[in-house]
Design an enzyme around this catalytic site. Structure first.
Site, short mmCIF file in Angstrom:
data_model
loop_
_atom_site.label_atom_id
_atom_site.label_comp_id
_atom_site.label_asym_id
_atom_site.label_seq_id
_atom_site.Cartn_x
_atom_site.Cartn_y
_atom_site.Cartn_z
CG HIS A 1 -40.26 3.31 78.62
ND1 HIS A 1 -39.57 2.12 78.66
CD2 HIS A 1 -39.34 4.28 78.62
CE1 HIS A 1 -38.28 2.38 78.67
NE2 HIS A 1 -38.10 3.69 78.64
CD GLN B 1 -29.43 4.97 72.40
OE1 GLN B 1 -28.75 4.66 73.36
NE2 GLN B 1 -30.72 5.24 72.52
CG HIS C 1 -32.57 -1.22 76.75
ND1 HIS C 1 -31.89 -1.05 75.58
CD2 HIS C 1 -33.33 -0.10 76.89
CE1 HIS C 1 -32.22 0.12 75.03
NE2 HIS C 1 -33.09 0.71 75.81
#
Lengths: 272, 793
Positions: free
Chosen positions: B73, B363, B136
């Site tokens: 990733h 986040q 995502h």
């Protein structure tokens, strides 16, 4: 007062997100418009330096309790005196979408007997449920008291978009007919959802996009100086914001939303 | 558990050393598994050897930091590594195909590509446009709402991470069939309907709450998406280029701003670099983060002010890999090392081990580097917006990553080692599917066929979803996703971002996963063509592309082979159309108990239009106008919606003839600029018939067409002419008075007038035999189109 001397306060907090386009609409008309964070206003305590106050759209404080509720309580705890002085001086207050929700939660609207200690109406979750972004038609119902629609002839139809998930205007069920009568009698009714040709939506979706009682989209207070509406006039300011402009041979210079901003500026130039 | 290899250091907090030196190969792999590192044996050995040279055991913090940095990733091993195919070696797919195309085209208007979180192109009056599209998929499979919402939040931060103010979102989604049989669902796979509801709600919630209009997108249904949902989240931003800052130096303070750090999103990237299994729910739930769009809205305001006041020297977002990626990559980019005190990181709750703090993907966090003299001012800006911001360390001249926690050194790794994973070498093969062209008689009633096609999930109206996204906020949406009263499907969205300029940004996309089942190369070529022609159809030009790959496990040679083919097409067609790639992202390992994902390449096109007053919508405008088709129709229905409806895949996948396509695109642009085009619509899924129907009901007018006039290469059946999905074609409405001008402009191109707009709101199409092949009221066509995904009809 000259246009360029007029100062409009656009109040924001975390989650407010329609401040820039609202500010742009006022500036386009030649008045000064400043976007101010509530923290800044609470520190400066200079609300009365402004001639008009605007609560723009968005999700103030995330609307995590009930749309507009947290900001309304925050303001009444910290700035109640200033706001009351502002209202008493008949300075205009405009609430768009989330701003309308704030005004209702604060008790400023409908304000049958002046500023209410508790909300007299509510903007509940839409029926059909969920967020809805679409252009709708509004019929101007005000007989002349509302200073925000002086440039909009009674009975005329405006085209403006809505975008919300909590916009269903309601009174307590047992009082709704009585309160509606008061609304009409005192000339507090301003906008109702209608069809393109001006027939009332009669609760029917999508002309009435949220199931509002009596197709109510916008109301004002007794003095006509406080006005809240769910639709977004700042998104219908220029011709190119309209959904069908590519169909028109010749477009008018502006969209219907501009009339509301012009009405405010007109009121301000005359009053001050 | 190899307990003897984990040595608890005598500290007040939890810290382990791992005795890699003593570990056998088997144990190395076990450690990789036990700690959730997802490193292979070769990589574990490289780590062991490095620490042997350092003469000590690695800490858990170090191992986790390395694993994050080396994950697929974060490091994109497959795209950067070597691939052996047909006796040749490809040295990095990315360099060989994607970046090479951009390098060769080398347009002056590219400001910064592939460098940062988002690509930046020049726009107007000193402003640039930044764009990024993220995948995502994995998080959305486990937790649809949270996965999709944080996907949007993440890509918005990517755009903030190049100092741009987000102005629009675009979201392309892939789901399994909504009527999927519950009995067929394996354990651990959620029903497509549940995923669909959750993902669309998550996307709406984040964009709406942040006040960024979601203006473009697509929803695609495919059997293989049942186990592997596809979620592409894109964001476009605006920045004054002279405020772009990328000049961090040793001594600059590292500031962490935004949300607090918690255990949400631990191992998100290593999880995204593995296949989904039955256990993913249980094991990976903590890998999905929790979204708080209001926090990000405040963060955005502060960052824009810091940008405008030029208080910081660099910025990046915290996404996959959390602090580990942000700190490491920032230091690397500026040739520095970094010192960070992990105990300064504000936490949601106590009890996190240092390694958890370092890799958490909580986040709404951004990392900035700030010259010491500006620190106080920068922190004040955050405070004013009610955003927490903390100085957690500094960049150093020494090339080492040094992390401390409560006075204890918990990591000390050489930067060069950290960013030099063992090169991956994978094997790929080109596998050609054994396919046949179907044979079936032409249906007697093509009107009925058209009606059914219009309600096919991939063609049917997505209005019920689109209206839950605010596409008007900011008041700059000049061409909306849904056109006018009848909500026709516009080909692209146009944003007018600057007050004092008429210039518009045009956003569109292209995606044809079904073609990939036949040939990945033509799928990629078609996606590029579709993205560009959607852009061209509304008036866009000077187009930049973004590539997003969703593929299966690249360790499997045939999966990797199709990826190579798709990349080759990306190079071939980007260079042919002179449309550079400016940013991209890949998501591999999309495999579930139901099998691999259908390889899915999303191409996003970002064009400009010099004056938004030139913009053309797709709805028919006036009775009496002429309708033209521009472009050649071929007998290529392989992978088409029509074949699918008939129960076939077929073989004759649509190709892209670049030279001819370019001439078509140029001619359409010219016609739009001269004001000769009243409406324009691209031909895609469902071909000519569907495009014509959409134009008709969007405009509330009728059409009378004659198939005998349609220019074609050996298409001998009416149904094939109606439904062929040949690329590079448009339907164009022209005022009768402009006939001569338009035709002069089209001279030497493949085009023909095929009919005219009628007052009578019916779609009437004459077949090749001269008889009426299709005759339906426009209202009926629209009902079929709206029925499938609408809760309103």
């Amino acid at each position: 007062m000259k246009r360029e001397e007029i100062r409009v306060c656009i109040l924001r907090v975390g989650g407010t997100n329609c401040d820039a386009e609202t500010q742009r609409a006022f500036q386009e008309l030649g008045v000064q418009a400043e976007t101010l964070h509530v923290n800044e206003l609470a520190k400066r305590r200079n609300l009365l330096d402004y001639q008009a106050l605007v609560f723009p759209g968005g999700f103030s404080f995330g609307d995590y309790v009930r749309a507009g509720a947290i900001l309304a309580r925050w303001l009444s705890a910290k700035l109640d005196n200033e706001i009351r002085a502002f209202v008493d001086d008949n300075r205009p207050i405009l609430g768009i979408c989330n701003g309308f929700q704030v005004l209702v939660e604060y008790g400023l609207l409908p304000g049958f007997e002046g500023i209410s200690e508790y909300p007299e109406a509510t903007l509940a979750a839409n029926i059909p449920q969920g967020y809805n972004c679409r252009w709708i038609y509004l019929k101007q119902e005000n007989r002349g008291k509302c200073v925000f629609t002086s440039k909009v002839p009674a009975g005329s139809v405006l085209r403006i978009p809505v975008a919300h998930s909590e916009g269903r205007f309601l009174f307590p069920r047992e009082k709704q007919q009585k309160l509606l009568a008061q609304l009409v009698e005192n000339d507090l009714l301003v906008f109702r959802y209608c069809s393109k040709s001006g027939e009332y939506a009669e609760g029917k979706y999508p002309a009435n996009p949220n199931g509002s009682f009596h197709d109510i989209a916008g109301i004002c207070n007794r003095e006509g100086t406080i006005f809240g509406l769910m639709p977004h006039p700042e998104r219908a300011f220029y011709w190119w914001q309209q959904p069908d402009w590519t169909r028109q041979e010749r477009m008018p210079q502006y969209g219907d939303g501009k009339l509301i901003f012009e009405s405010i500026v007109d009121y301000l130039t005359k009053k001050f | 558990m190899n307990e003897s290899l984990y040595i608890r250091r005598k500290t007040a907090f939890t810290l382990y050393e791992v005795a890699l030196a003593k570990a056998s190969d088997r144990q190395l792999l076990e450690i990789s598994g036990e700690m959730g590192l997802c490193l292979n044996l070769e990589e574990m050995r490289a780590v062991r050897d490095y620490f042997a040279k350092e003469g000590r055991n690695p800490t858990d913090v170090e191992l986790q930091a390395i694993a994050q940095t080396w994950s697929e990733h974060c490091y994109h091993k497959t795209f950067k590594g070597k691939i052996r195919i047909d006796n040749t070696i490809i040295n990095s797919l990315f360099k060989t195909y994607i970046a090479k195309a951009t390098k060769e085209i080398n347009p002056r208007w590219c400001f910064s590509v592939f460098e940062d979180n988002a690509g930046i192109i020049r726009f107007d009056r000193g402003y640039g446009i930044a764009a990024k599209v993220e995948t995502h998929n994995h998080p959305s499979a486990v937790e649809p709402f949270g996965g999709a919402a944080t996907g949007v939040g993440g890509v918005i931060r990517d755009v903030l991470g190049v100092w741009a103010d987000p102005i629009a979102c675009t979201d392309v989604l892939g789901f399994g069939p909504l009527d999927y049989d519950y009995a067929k669902l394996p354990a651990g796979v959620k029903h497509p309907k549940y995923v669909y509801m959750g993902v669309t709600a998550g996307i709406g919630a984040y964009g709406n709450n942040m006040g960024i209009p979601t203006v473009n997108g697509a929803i695609y249904f495919d059997e293989s998406y049942t186990g592997n949902v596809v979620v592409y989240c894109g964001c476009v931003g605006l920045l004054p280029l002279k405020k772009f800052r990328r000049n961090a130096q040793p001594g600059h303070v590292i500031v962490l701003a935004g949300g607090k750090t918690g255990r949400d999103g631990i191992h998100g990237v290593t999880f995204a670099s593995a296949e989904l299994t039955e256990k993913s729910e249980e094991v990976s739930r903590p890998a999905v983060q929790i979204a708080d769009p209001i926090e990000e809205e405040k963060l955005k305001r502060a960052i824009i002010e810091i940008r405008d006041r030029e208080l910081a020297s660099a910025i990046t977002d915290l996404g996959g890999g959390g602090l580990s990626s942000a700190v490491g990559e920032t230091a690397k980019k500026f040739g520095c090392g970094a010192k960070v005190q992990l105990d300064k990181v504000p936490l949601k709750y106590p009890g996190l081990a240092p390694w958890e703090i370092y890799i958490s993907e909580s986040q709404e966090r951004m990392l900035l580097t700030v010259p010491p003299e500006n620190l106080e001012k920068a922190l004040e800006v955050f405070e004013k917006e009610d955003v927490e911001a903390t100085a957690i360390g500094a960049l150093t001249a020494k090339q080492r990553l040094q992390l401390a926690y409560q006075g204890e050194q918990v990591a000390d790794v050489d930067m060069e080692f950290l960013f030099k994973p063992p090169e991956s070498m994978k094997t790929a093969v080109y596998a050609t599917a054994k396919l046949e062209e179907p044979e079936f008689p032409e249906p007697a009633n093509l009107t009925e066929t058209l009606m059914t096609l219009l309600s096919a999930p991939n063609i049917a109206s997505k209005e019920s979803v689109v209206r839950t996204y605010d596409h008007e906020v900011k008041g700059n949406t000049a061409l909306k996703p849904l056109q006018g009263e009848n909500s026709g499907p516009n080909d692209a969205a146009v944003i007018k971002p600057l007050e004092n300029s008429w210039k518009g940004a045009v956003i569109s996309c292209g995606m044809n996963p079904n073609y990939g089942k036949i040939e990945a190369y033509w799928m990629a070529a078609s996606a590029i063509d579709e993205a560009i022609r959607n852009n061209v159809a509304v008036g866009g030009r000077r187009i930049a592309l973004l590539d997003n790959f969703t593929w299966g496990n690249p360790e499997k040679p045939e999966r990797l082979g199709s990826l190579v083919r798709a990349c080759q097409a990306c190079y071939d067609y980007a260079t042919a159309f002179r449309t550079p790639f400016i940013s991209g992202k890949d998501s591999l390992y999309n495999e579930s108990p139901l099998g691999p994902v259908t390889p899915t390449l999303l191409i996003t096109a970002l064009g400009i239009i010099p004056d938004i007053r030139l913009v053309v919508s797709m709805d028919l405008k006036k009775p009496g106008d002429l309708l033209y088709i521009v472009g050649q129709t071929f007998n290529e229905l392989g992978g088409s919606e029509y074949y699918k409806l008939m129960g076939y895949l077929g073989k004759s996948v649509p190709k892209v003839r670049a030279a001819q396509a370019k001439r078509t695109f140029r001619a359409v642009t010219k016609a739009i600029d001269l004001g000769l085009v009243k409406a324009c619509h691209d031909l895609s899924e469902g071909g000519l018939a569907v495009a014509a129907a959409e134009m008709a009901f969007a405009g509330g007018l009728g059409l009378r067409l004659d198939l005998r006039a349609v220019p074609n290469k050996q298409v001998s059946r009416s149904d094939f002419l109606l439904f062929s999905e040949s690329n590079s074609r448009f339907l164009v409405e022209v005022d009768a008075k402009d006939k001569a001008d338009f035709e002069a402009l089209m001279r030497n191109k493949v085009y023909a007038q095929i009919g005219e707009v009628t007052e009578d709101a019916r779609l009437i199409i004459q077949g090749l035999n001269g008889k009426i092949a299709v005759d339906a009221s426009v209202a009926e066509l629209q009902r079929s189109w709206k029925r499938t995904l609408s809760s309103e009809v």
